[in-house]
Design a protein around this motif. Structure first.
Motif: not given
Length: 373
Positions: A39-42, A175-176, A290-296, A329-330
């Motif tokens: 998960y995004e190791p960099l 966590l995308v 988390a809400t912002a990411f889900g809503v977006a 990633d998305s």
């Protein structure tokens, strides 16, 4: 014996608190997710190690932490606190980005814009929970899923929340692959996920060169607060597309962005000292993020479905989820979910159009918020 007792009092074991131990554990979890789950190791490896380093209790009178004036870590953290690192990250991103897919199918830009609704809805939620307008704007930008932009805006509007917002933004970016697929499947039918995208036209070299100049002028005049981020993004892209500055473009997208990512990730992690980070407002920020990411994500998918009501050639709603600017990633997640419906359902290149549009959208949103707030 007295010397031995003085030595014991100077060790970190004596001053280690439960909060420090919790944060060190979280840092180790970040490193584990990066190495075991990829998960995004960099991002997660520097941030995780920074969290571990930042939560070793300092010796009294010795400037060691990011908040101690004169310490080495405080000088590195200066680039985060003053917003120096994010524009340099954008320069590297611009030198890596190919806008061809977006230019060949401009209507997909709307999906990147639609995903920014998550930013402003989260801003309203933060206001409702009692955060100040400036803090709410900084928290809302987490919905753009763009770590550098979140750091840049929070450094300007709410520096007291910089650590929590930075960690939240980068955590959700990493966590995308976990967060987005359930939302995408919930909001689409199997038939919609099977839609094949039409092949795009070839974009000329002239278009690629003109685009960063024209797009910068439009975005900068629309949101002057985004000049630094947008300017560096399009400058990096011009270095790439002009074909006469290959050495500069190569340096921007490799050595420079790698160095800045290391310094930014490590210093952001080191800023999460338990004494300043483990507060109730930090948990609220993570919940709102988390809400912002889900809503977006949901807004991008639903807007793609809305567009299909008016389009003759339908677009696959899955690529709407790529409107959040977690590049790339998305877009990869859209490809992954699309392949579940058919091994020939390739969406990656099409998803890159709303993906890079999301980068622009989040930067413009940050500029607007900074100007207004």
């Amino acid at each position: 014996m007295e010397i031995f007792n003085q030595f014991l009092q100077s060790t970190g074991f004596v001053n280690l608190t439960l909060g420090n131990a919790v944060m060190i554990f979280i840092g180790i979890v970040f490193i584990t997710l990066a190495i075991v789950k990829d998960y995004e190791p960099l991002l997660l490896v520097p941030i995780g190690m920074g969290i571990v380093v930042g939560n070793i209790p300092p010796v009294e009178g010795m400037p060691l932490g990011v908040y101690d004036e004169g310490s080495v870590l405080s000088y590195i953290y200066f680039g985060v606190k003053q917003g120096v690192f994010p524009p340099l990250i954008f320069l590297g991103i611009g030198a890596m980005t190919d806008f061809s897919t977006m230019l060949s199918n401009p209507k997909l830009v709307l999906l990147g814009a639609a995903a920014q609704f998550g930013v402003f809805l989260t801003l309203l939620g933060a206001l409702y929970l009692g955060f100040t307008p400036q803090q709410s704007g900084a928290i809302g930008i987490i919905g753009g899923a763009d770590g550098p932009t979140a750091i840049f805006l929070s450094a300007k509007l709410a520096p007291e929340l910089l650590g929590a917002i930075s960690i939240a933004a980068y955590s959700y970016m990493a966590l995308v692959p976990v967060i987005q697929p359930p939302i995408m499947r919930l909001l689409t039918t199997s038939d919609e996920r099977k839609i094949r995208m039409q092949s795009t036209r070839d974009v000329t070299k002239r278009e690629k060169i003109i685009f960063p100049i024209v797009a910068f002028l439009i975005c900068a005049l629309l949101a002057p607060g985004a000049i630094v981020l947008i300017g560096m993004l399009f400058f990096g892209n011009l270095l790439k597309e002009s074909c006469v500055t290959d050495r500069l473009a190569q340096s921007a997208r490799t050595s420079m962005i790698d160095i800045v990512t290391i310094l930014l990730g490590f210093s952001v992690g080191a800023s999460t000292q338990a004494q300043t980070f483990l507060k109730g407002e930090s948990l609220l920020i993570f919940a709102l993020g988390a809400t912002a990411f889900g809503v977006a994500t949901a807004c991008g998918v639903l807007f793609a479905k809305l567009m299909n009501l008016f389009l003759h050639h339908k677009i696959n709603p899955l690529i709407g989820a790529a409107g959040v600017s977690a590049v790339p990633d998305s877009a990869r997640v859209a490809q992954m979910v699309g392949l579940e419906e058919g091994t020939d359902n390739h969406l990656l290149m099409h998803a890159m159009a709303p993906n890079v549009a999301g980068v622009l959208g989040s930067a413009v949103a940050a500029g607007v918020l900074w100007s207004v707030l």
